[in-house]
Design an enzyme around this catalytic site. Structure first.
Site, short mmCIF file in Angstrom:
data_model
loop_
_atom_site.label_atom_id
_atom_site.label_comp_id
_atom_site.label_asym_id
_atom_site.label_seq_id
_atom_site.Cartn_x
_atom_site.Cartn_y
_atom_site.Cartn_z
N LYS A 1 -12.92 -38.39 -33.89
CA LYS A 1 -14.26 -38.98 -33.85
C LYS A 1 -14.21 -40.33 -33.14
CE LYS A 1 -16.57 -41.69 -36.51
NZ LYS A 1 -17.30 -42.48 -35.48
N GLY B 1 -9.53 -49.39 -36.92
CA GLY B 1 -10.83 -50.03 -37.06
C GLY B 1 -10.74 -51.20 -38.00
N SER B 2 -11.84 -51.46 -38.71
CA SER B 2 -11.90 -52.66 -39.55
C SER B 2 -11.06 -52.51 -40.82
CB SER B 2 -13.35 -52.95 -39.93
OG SER B 2 -13.86 -51.90 -40.71
N THR B 3 -10.60 -53.62 -41.32
CA THR B 3 -9.81 -53.63 -42.55
C THR B 3 -10.66 -53.11 -43.72
OG1 THR B 3 -8.38 -55.38 -41.76
CG2 THR B 3 -8.54 -55.14 -44.14
N GLU B 4 -11.94 -53.47 -43.68
CA GLU B 4 -12.86 -53.05 -44.74
C GLU B 4 -12.91 -51.52 -44.85
OE1 GLU B 4 -16.73 -54.06 -43.48
OE2 GLU B 4 -17.69 -53.35 -45.32
N GLY C 1 -10.79 -49.41 -43.51
CA GLY C 1 -9.43 -48.94 -43.77
C GLY C 1 -9.13 -48.89 -45.26
N GLU D 1 -4.49 -48.66 -38.69
CA GLU D 1 -4.26 -49.78 -37.77
C GLU D 1 -5.53 -50.63 -37.81
OE1 GLU D 1 -4.57 -52.09 -35.12
OE2 GLU D 1 -4.38 -50.61 -33.51
N CYS E 1 -7.52 -56.04 -31.46
CA CYS E 1 -7.02 -56.27 -32.82
C CYS E 1 -5.81 -57.22 -32.81
CB CYS E 1 -6.65 -54.96 -33.48
SG CYS E 1 -5.69 -53.89 -32.41
N GLU F 1 -11.22 -62.53 -38.76
CA GLU F 1 -11.17 -61.92 -37.44
C GLU F 1 -12.57 -62.00 -36.81
OE1 GLU F 1 -10.77 -57.54 -37.08
OE2 GLU F 1 -9.18 -57.97 -35.66
P1 NAI Z 1 -15.51 -49.91 -38.25
O1 NAI Z 1 -14.21 -49.95 -38.94
O2 NAI Z 1 -16.76 -49.72 -39.07
O3 NAI Z 1 -15.50 -48.72 -37.16
C1 NAI Z 1 -14.33 -48.11 -36.64
C2 NAI Z 1 -14.47 -46.62 -36.67
O4 NAI Z 1 -14.57 -46.19 -38.03
C3 NAI Z 1 -15.72 -46.08 -35.99
O5 NAI Z 1 -15.42 -44.85 -35.38
C4 NAI Z 1 -16.67 -45.87 -37.15
O6 NAI Z 1 -17.67 -44.91 -36.90
C5 NAI Z 1 -15.74 -45.39 -38.23
N1 NAI Z 1 -16.21 -45.59 -39.60
C6 NAI Z 1 -17.08 -46.53 -40.07
N2 NAI Z 1 -17.24 -46.40 -41.39
C7 NAI Z 1 -16.44 -45.36 -41.79
C8 NAI Z 1 -16.18 -44.73 -43.05
N3 NAI Z 1 -16.73 -45.17 -44.17
N4 NAI Z 1 -15.29 -43.72 -43.07
C9 NAI Z 1 -14.69 -43.29 -41.95
N5 NAI Z 1 -14.93 -43.81 -40.75
C10 NAI Z 1 -15.79 -44.85 -40.65
O7 NAI Z 1 -15.63 -51.22 -37.36
P2 NAI Z 1 -16.97 -51.87 -36.78
O8 NAI Z 1 -18.01 -51.89 -37.84
O9 NAI Z 1 -17.27 -51.20 -35.51
O10 NAI Z 1 -16.47 -53.34 -36.48
C11 NAI Z 1 -16.44 -54.32 -37.51
C12 NAI Z 1 -15.25 -55.23 -37.34
O11 NAI Z 1 -14.06 -54.50 -37.50
C13 NAI Z 1 -15.12 -55.86 -35.98
O12 NAI Z 1 -15.90 -57.00 -35.86
C14 NAI Z 1 -13.65 -56.16 -35.94
O13 NAI Z 1 -13.39 -57.37 -36.61
C15 NAI Z 1 -13.03 -55.03 -36.70
N6 NAI Z 1 -12.51 -53.97 -35.81
C16 NAI Z 1 -11.17 -53.88 -35.61
C17 NAI Z 1 -10.66 -52.94 -34.74
C18 NAI Z 1 -9.21 -52.82 -34.47
O14 NAI Z 1 -8.83 -52.37 -33.41
N7 NAI Z 1 -8.35 -53.17 -35.38
C19 NAI Z 1 -11.54 -52.04 -33.99
C20 NAI Z 1 -12.92 -52.16 -34.32
C21 NAI Z 1 -13.37 -53.11 -35.19
MG MG Z 2 -18.48 -50.79 -39.53
#
Ligand code: NAI
Ligand code: MG
Length: 491
Positions: free
Chosen positions: A195, A247-250, A252, A269, A303, A400
């Site tokens: 996804k 994605g986000s730590t939250e 994760g 990650e 990240c 972050e």
């Molecule tokens: P996010 O963690 O919500 O999104 C990343 C992925 O997870 C997307 O594909 C999203 O659709 C999916 N996702 C969202 N909620 C989910 C859930 N409950 N269960 C499974 N999958 C889910 O990140 P977001 O909201 O786009 O960005 C927020 C912050 O996260 C950013 O400002 C940044 O600080 C951090 N981030 C870190 C990344 C990294 O590479 N470590 C990448 C993206 C965001």
């Molecule tokens: Mg999000």
């Protein structure tokens, strides 16, 4: 007549040194009006769609499906069928052929993918063309090479595939994160449901075309689009054996809670707040380039970005002066312009988050510097920003930001640099700048970070494992280590 007396021809000295625009043509990309889900080698029609846009000007690009739990179930079933119907038992050398093919097709179609990546995600074409695409292809080449050598990678451990992998990726490196996830999974004999992030689905959807061209058996890779609800449905899907998340730590942490006790495998990650540490003996001009690359590359949507700069006190003033001067030469603008160094912020939500954190920095008492630059009126933009006078306790030094925002702090001794650098809940990456090899080794042994760069920053290689400590997650991607999450061992 002496040389000096010769009449000199007057040459007009240009008063304005701004670059003429050099836009990359987008004609090479064909975007459909509407996309469904790629499941079992077929396109499934979505019941509900949303619009994906170009962050540079908010232009609508296509309608994309918001996959439901039922859509995800069908994708997982297709992956299971493909797994059982031959993919998992195919000889490694046969799997490798498909991966090599995918790598070569990505190279052939690199320009098309780069343009689409910049259009949908906002990153400068220079980066998608020179970093994302070459690295994505390199990952497929690299893991193609392992597919028939797994017994040698793990001697006496009899590796076998895990099963169906659910993979959830972010929007900062859409195609590259797809490559990091799909290549090792396939090399090890797993099948995949992936996804992409809701704001950047288009290169993943174009990748389905590559899968067809490579004649990958149906159902080996399935792609469903949608927001976090679709991601959650994939995590909860009964028939998935492994989840890989970036994605986000939250989110994760939420996924880890959901999977606790299910026996499903998980790699995470997550975020970072990397320290980039400059000692007084470092080559300052090189360090400035590394600092700029560390935090303004990809608008700081990285990240492992070097978002906390630690400067040894004795060189603080000259270094900050050089850095601020260098910032005035960064060209912020159209991602499709070949001259742009910094592109558009990925989404309205991310722009809002950056603004909020920057405002908190000003509020808490840090000094802000932004070079003069004219930002486009439409779309999502944020000027490269440097904060000085930052205390460790400020939010901009702890959280972050995931944007083009650097916080500068100082230190006196290596011990102090180390203590401050490690004083973070994250542990993904770090950088050390010094002429002394012994100091590099001393620091790298003590920095709690998965990747440490010395006299460089943000360098990636498929052969090199990548991943974090603490709240930056667990598990490694890349290198031989990156195979392990996709293998079971009969010991
Ligand atoms: P996010 O963690 O919500 O999104 C990343 C992925 O997870 C997307 O594909 C999203 O659709 C999916 N996702 C969202 N909620 C989910 C859930 N409950 N269960 C499974 N999958 C889910 O990140 P977001 O909201 O786009 O960005 C927020 C912050 O996260 C950013 O400002 C940044 O600080 C951090 N981030 C870190 C990344 C990294 O590479 N470590 C990448 C993206 C965001
Ligand atoms: Mg999000």
């Amino acid at each position: 007549m002496t040389e000096i007396d010769k009449p000199q021809r007057e040459v007009d000295v240009p008063a304005d040194w701004t670059y003429a625009s050099a836009p990359e043509s987008r004609d090479i990309v064909h975007i459909r009006d509407r996309y469904g889900y790629y499941v079992g080698g077929e396109w499934l029609e979505p019941a509900e769609t949303y619009e994906t846009i170009a962050p540079r000007d908010e232009e609508p690009l296509a309608a994309v499906g918001q996959a439901t739990t039922e859509d995800v179930r069908r994708a997982v079933a297709a992956a299971r069928t493909a797994y059982a119907d031959g993919w998992s038992s195919l000889p490694g050398s046969e799997r490798a052929k498909y991966l090599f093919r995918i790598a070569r097709i990505l190279q052939e179609r690199a320009r098309e993918f780069a343009v689409l990546e910049s259009l949908n995600g906002g990153k400068p074409i220079k980066e998608s063309r020179d970093v994302d695409l070459p690295l994505a292809a390199a990952h497929f080449f690299y893991y193609a090479g392992w597919a028939d050598k797994l017994e040698y990678a793990f001697p006496n451990r009899r590796p076998r595939p895990v099963g169906v992998a659910g993979q959830i990726i972010p929007w900062n490196f859409p195609l590259l994160m797809l490559a990091w996830k799909v290549a090792p999974a396939l090399a090890c004999g797993n099948t995949v449901v992936l996804k992409p992030a809701e704001t950047t689905p288009l290169t993943a959807l174009l990748f389905c075309d590559v899968l067809r061209q490579a004649e990958l058996p149906d159902g080996v890779v399935n792609i469903v689009t949608g927001d976090g609800r679709t991601g959650a449905a994939l995590v909860e899907s009964e028939d998935v054996d492994k989840i890989a998340f970036t994605g986000s730590t939250e989110v994760g942490k939420e996924i880890q809670r959901r999977l606790a006790g299910t026996g499903k495998r998980l790699t995470l990650e997550l975020g970072g707040k990397a320290a980039n540490i400059v000692f007084d003996d470092a080559a300052l001009d090189q360090a400035v380039e590394g600092i700029v690359n560390g935090i303004y590359f990809n608008q700081g949507h990285v990240c492992c970005a070097g978002s906390r700069l630690f400067v040894q006190e004795s060189i603080y003033e000259p270094l900050v002066a050089k850095l601020e001067r260098r910032l005035t030469t960064l060209r912020v603008g159209d991602p499709l312009d070949k001259n742009s160094d910094v592109g558009a912020i990925n989404s309205a939500a991310q722009l809002e988050k950056i603004r909020e954190l920057v405002a908190s920095g000003v509020e808490e008492g840090a000094e802000i510097y932004q070079p003069p630059c004219v930002l486009p009126e439409k779309g999502y933009w944020f000027a490269p920003t440097v904060f000085t006078n930052v205390a460790q306790s400020y939010r901009i030094a702890q959280e972050e930001i995931f944007g083009p925002v650097l916080s500068v702090l100082t230190f006196r001794t290596p011990e102090e640099a180390l203590e401050k650098a490690n004083n973070t809940p994250y542990g993904l990456s770090a950088g050390v700048w010094t002429e002394k090899g012994s100091r590099i080794l001393w620091m790298t042994q003590r920095l709690r970070a998965g990747v440490v760069w010395a006299n460089t920053f943000n360098r990636f290689d498929p052969a090199s494992p990548f991943g974090g400590y603490k709240e930056s997650g667990f598990g490694r991607e890349g290198g031989r280590h990156g195979l392990e999450p996709y293998l079971e061992f009969e010991e």
